[in-house]
Write a protein that holds these residues in place. Structure first.
Motif, PDB file in Angstrom:
ATOM      1  N   LEU A   1       0.594  -1.640   0.256  1.00 39.80           N
ATOM      2  CA  LEU A   1      -0.224  -0.047   0.059  1.00 39.80           C
ATOM      3  C   LEU A   1       0.397   1.343   0.443  1.00 39.80           C
ATOM      4  CD1 LEU A   1      -2.786  -1.033   2.714  1.00 39.80           C
ATOM      5  CD2 LEU A   1      -3.318  -0.975  -0.121  1.00 39.80           C
ATOM      6  N   ARG A   2       1.697   1.338   0.490  1.00 37.85           N
ATOM      7  CA  ARG A   2       2.860   2.317   0.704  1.00 37.85           C
ATOM      8  C   ARG A   2       3.728   2.717  -0.123  1.00 37.85           C
ATOM      9  NH1 ARG A   2       4.091   7.383   3.775  1.00 37.85           N
ATOM     10  NH2 ARG A   2       6.393   7.123   4.545  1.00 37.85           N
ATOM     11  N   SER A   3       3.266   1.322  -1.600  1.00 41.25           N
ATOM     12  CA  SER A   3       4.038   2.040  -2.741  1.00 41.25           C
ATOM     13  C   SER A   3       3.426   3.710  -3.502  1.00 41.25           C
ATOM     14  CB  SER A   3       3.968   0.500  -3.533  1.00 41.25           C
ATOM     15  OG  SER A   3       3.612   0.102  -3.803  1.00 41.25           O
ATOM     16  N   SER A   4       2.531   3.340  -3.343  1.00 39.39           N
ATOM     17  CA  SER A   4       2.071   4.417  -3.986  1.00 39.39           C
ATOM     18  C   SER A   4       2.410   5.823  -3.661  1.00 39.39           C
ATOM     19  CB  SER A   4      -0.187   4.534  -3.689  1.00 39.39           C
ATOM     20  OG  SER A   4       0.053   3.640  -4.704  1.00 39.39           O
ATOM     21  N   GLN A   5       2.162   5.720  -2.190  1.00 42.22           N
ATOM     22  CA  GLN A   5       3.141   7.287  -2.000  1.00 42.22           C
ATOM     23  C   GLN A   5       5.006   7.338  -2.674  1.00 42.22           C
ATOM     24  OE1 GLN A   5       2.579   8.603   1.792  1.00 42.22           O
ATOM     25  NE2 GLN A   5       2.607  10.645   1.369  1.00 42.22           N
ATOM     26  N   TYR A   6       5.079   6.167  -2.827  1.00 41.78           N
ATOM     27  CA  TYR A   6       6.853   5.977  -3.089  1.00 41.78           C
ATOM     28  C   TYR A   6       6.383   6.372  -4.615  1.00 41.78           C
ATOM     29  CZ  TYR A   6       8.960   4.118   1.444  1.00 41.78           C
ATOM     30  OH  TYR A   6       9.182   3.568   2.730  1.00 41.78           O
ATOM     31  N   LEU A   7       6.342   6.127  -5.590  1.00 41.37           N
ATOM     32  CA  LEU A   7       5.448   6.461  -6.428  1.00 41.37           C
ATOM     33  C   LEU A   7       5.004   7.957  -7.730  1.00 41.37           C
ATOM     34  CD1 LEU A   7       3.507   2.434  -7.483  1.00 41.37           C
ATOM     35  CD2 LEU A   7       6.334   3.482  -7.844  1.00 41.37           C
TER      36      LEU A   7
ATOM     37  N   HIS B   1      -4.126   4.428  -2.482  1.00 40.41           N
ATOM     38  CA  HIS B   1      -4.813   4.377  -3.521  1.00 40.41           C
ATOM     39  C   HIS B   1      -6.134   4.134  -2.947  1.00 40.41           C
ATOM     40  CE1 HIS B   1      -6.299   2.879  -7.316  1.00 40.41           C
ATOM     41  NE2 HIS B   1      -5.304   3.726  -7.862  1.00 40.41           N
ATOM     42  N   ASP B   2      -6.368   3.134  -2.659  1.00 40.03           N
ATOM     43  CA  ASP B   2      -7.908   2.186  -2.161  1.00 40.03           C
ATOM     44  C   ASP B   2      -8.162   2.674  -1.441  1.00 40.03           C
ATOM     45  OD1 ASP B   2     -10.086   0.499  -2.244  1.00 40.03           O
ATOM     46  OD2 ASP B   2      -8.535  -0.681  -0.707  1.00 40.03           O
ATOM     47  N   PRO B   3      -8.983   3.537  -1.682  1.00 39.76           N
ATOM     48  CA  PRO B   3      -9.709   4.578  -0.389  1.00 39.76           C
ATOM     49  C   PRO B   3     -10.303   4.016   0.862  1.00 39.76           C
ATOM     50  CG  PRO B   3     -10.874   5.273  -2.388  1.00 39.76           C
ATOM     51  CD  PRO B   3      -9.977   3.482  -2.499  1.00 39.76           C
ATOM     52  N   ALA B   4     -10.776   2.267   0.804  1.00 40.94           N
ATOM     53  CA  ALA B   4     -10.998   1.650   1.478  1.00 40.94           C
ATOM     54  C   ALA B   4      -9.765   1.003   3.166  1.00 40.94           C
ATOM     55  CB  ALA B   4     -11.761   0.639   1.482  1.00 40.94           C
ATOM     56  N   ALA B   5      -8.592   0.918   2.283  1.00 43.89           N
ATOM     57  CA  ALA B   5      -7.777   0.541   2.831  1.00 43.89           C
ATOM     58  C   ALA B   5      -6.970   1.546   3.518  1.00 43.89           C
ATOM     59  CB  ALA B   5      -6.678   0.138   1.622  1.00 43.89           C
ATOM     60  N   ARG B   6      -6.702   3.002   2.771  1.00 47.67           N
ATOM     61  CA  ARG B   6      -6.900   4.411   4.114  1.00 47.67           C
ATOM     62  C   ARG B   6      -7.122   4.170   4.525  1.00 47.67           C
ATOM     63  NH1 ARG B   6      -7.519  10.701   1.736  1.00 47.67           N
ATOM     64  NH2 ARG B   6      -9.349  10.443   1.104  1.00 47.67           N
ATOM     65  N   VAL B   7      -8.593   4.354   4.255  1.00 49.69           N
ATOM     66  CA  VAL B   7      -9.989   4.535   5.734  1.00 49.69           C
ATOM     67  C   VAL B   7      -9.280   3.600   6.957  1.00 49.69           C
ATOM     68  CG1 VAL B   7     -12.201   4.057   7.086  1.00 49.69           C
ATOM     69  CG2 VAL B   7     -11.467   5.446   4.943  1.00 49.69           C
ATOM     70  N   ARG B   8      -9.246   2.255   6.898  1.00 48.70           N
ATOM     71  CA  ARG B   8      -8.799   1.278   7.347  1.00 48.70           C
ATOM     72  C   ARG B   8      -6.753   2.054   8.207  1.00 48.70           C
ATOM     73  NH1 ARG B   8      -9.676  -2.897  11.509  1.00 48.70           N
ATOM     74  NH2 ARG B   8      -8.408  -4.380  10.938  1.00 48.70           N
ATOM     75  N   SER B   9      -6.593   2.498   7.481  1.00 51.15           N
ATOM     76  CA  SER B   9      -5.024   2.595   8.363  1.00 51.15           C
ATOM     77  C   SER B   9      -4.844   3.684   9.211  1.00 51.15           C
ATOM     78  CB  SER B   9      -4.257   2.977   6.723  1.00 51.15           C
ATOM     79  OG  SER B   9      -3.057   3.366   6.701  1.00 51.15           O
ATOM     80  N   PHE B  10      -5.970   4.673   8.645  1.00 54.26           N
ATOM     81  CA  PHE B  10      -5.700   5.500   9.476  1.00 54.26           C
ATOM     82  C   PHE B  10      -6.950   5.043  10.992  1.00 54.26           C
ATOM     83  CE2 PHE B  10      -4.982   8.235   6.293  1.00 54.26           C
ATOM     84  CZ  PHE B  10      -3.777   8.867   6.483  1.00 54.26           C
TER      85      PHE B  10
END
Length: 329
Positions: free
Chosen positions: A232-238, A308-317
């Motif tokens: 998941l973190r790779s999106s921000q690195y890219l 990138h995935d909104p659901a994964a972003r919510v879950r991360s926070f």
């Protein structure tokens, strides 16, 4: 750490639109409020296909309208792009609509490239008027004697003003004015410790703040497994690598092996810039965030993350809130 908060840029993922990005921001804000975040800030960026928060005050109003108790604000408004009166009117209006919930963080950088900065300002002054502009803006929002020019709405709202920075300049200015200070360590870690020391050592009490109050920022990317979090973190690195190499775009899809997609020297720079962060499982994040809190002793911590995935972003926070809630004290 007294509070933990969240910074969002309304990322526009590849395959999605700005409309979807802004809807995702609203959904994230609702989830963040339920998870116990104290503030939800949005940042001003321009001419970036992957960020939908350019009209920051408008997005703040949208987020404030779908939440009830969480403070909503700017982290920040790039003051050189705007007349102080216009900012005072915008945030005075927000504070009038949502009393006691609006924050105003001010930055000195343009938040964009030179051509876009010229398009925003039309007439660019070679002088640095940021300190004077901050004072003028605070005056418009205050309750003192009215001048010839008044911010209506705005006058008397006393919207809390923060100074943002990634160098010693902002730390010194915040200390001189007696304002709270937020350091952008989530992408500029090098001077974090020194800036906090300078701010606290030079702080002068003001009418609005009796003692120094500093907030640091950290990236977070949490998931049930370390492998999932790294992907998941790779999106921000890219995205950061694309920005560094002059190819800004939408937030990329995640990849399993980010090193295969970013040249090694660029990836090293990106990882250093984003090093004040916690990636992995909640247990891994607890260890890393504890280390950061013990080292820098901020009054608040603000977390951010581009997934990138909104659901994964919510879950991360949500996972980050569980960790940070246990570290608050």
């Amino acid at each position: 750490m007294q509070h933990f908060s969240l910074l969002d840029l309304s990322p526009v993922p590849e395959g999605a639109t700005a409309t979807e990005a802004l809807a995702n921001t609203a959904d994230l804000a609702v989830a963040a409020e339920a998870a116990g975040y104290h503030r939800f800030w949005l940042a001003e960026h321009h001419n970036m296909p992957g960020i939908a928060s350019a009209a920051t005050a408008v997005v703040i109003g949208h987020v404030a309208s779908v939440t009830r108790t969480m403070r909503i604000g700017a982290g920040g408004i790039m003051l050189p792009n705007h007349a102080p009166l216009m900012v005072a009117e915008q945030f005075g209006t927000l504070a009038t609509l949502h009393p006691g919930r609006i924050d105003l963080g001010l930055g000195r950088a343009p938040g964009t490239d030179g051509a876009t900065a010229r398009a925003l300002r039309r007439n660019m002054s070679p002088e640095d008027t940021f300190p004077q502009d901050v004072q003028e803006l605070i005056g418009y929002l205050g309750s003192g004697p009215a001048g010839a020019v008044r911010a209506i709405p705005g006058e008397g709202t006393e919207v809390p003003v923060w100074i943002l920075g990634s160098s010693l300049y902002g730390a010194q200015l915040a200390a001189y004015f007696g304002l709270p200070y937020a350091f952008a360590s989530h992408f500029a870690p090098d001077m974090l410790g020194q800036a906090i020391e300078v701010y606290r050592a030079q702080f002068r009490p003001s009418e609005t703040l009796a003692a120094p109050h500093v907030m640091m920022a950290a990236g977070v990317c949490l998931a049930d497994t370390a492998e999932e979090a790294e992907t998941l973190r790779s999106s921000q690195y890219l995205a950061f690598a694309n920005l560094r190499t002059g190819r800004p775009g939408k937030l990329p899809h995640p990849v399993a092996d980010v090193a295969a997609h970013i040249p090694a020297p660029v990836l090293a720079q990106v990882k250093h810039a984003l090093s004040v962060s916690a990636t992995g499982t909640p247990e891994m994040a607890r260890a890393r965030l504890t280390e950061l809190l013990e080292r820098y002793r901020p009054d608040e911590m603000m977390v951010t993350g581009m997934i990138h995935d909104p659901a994964a972003r919510v879950r991360s926070f949500e996972l980050a809130a569980e960790v940070l809630g246990g570290l608050r004290g």
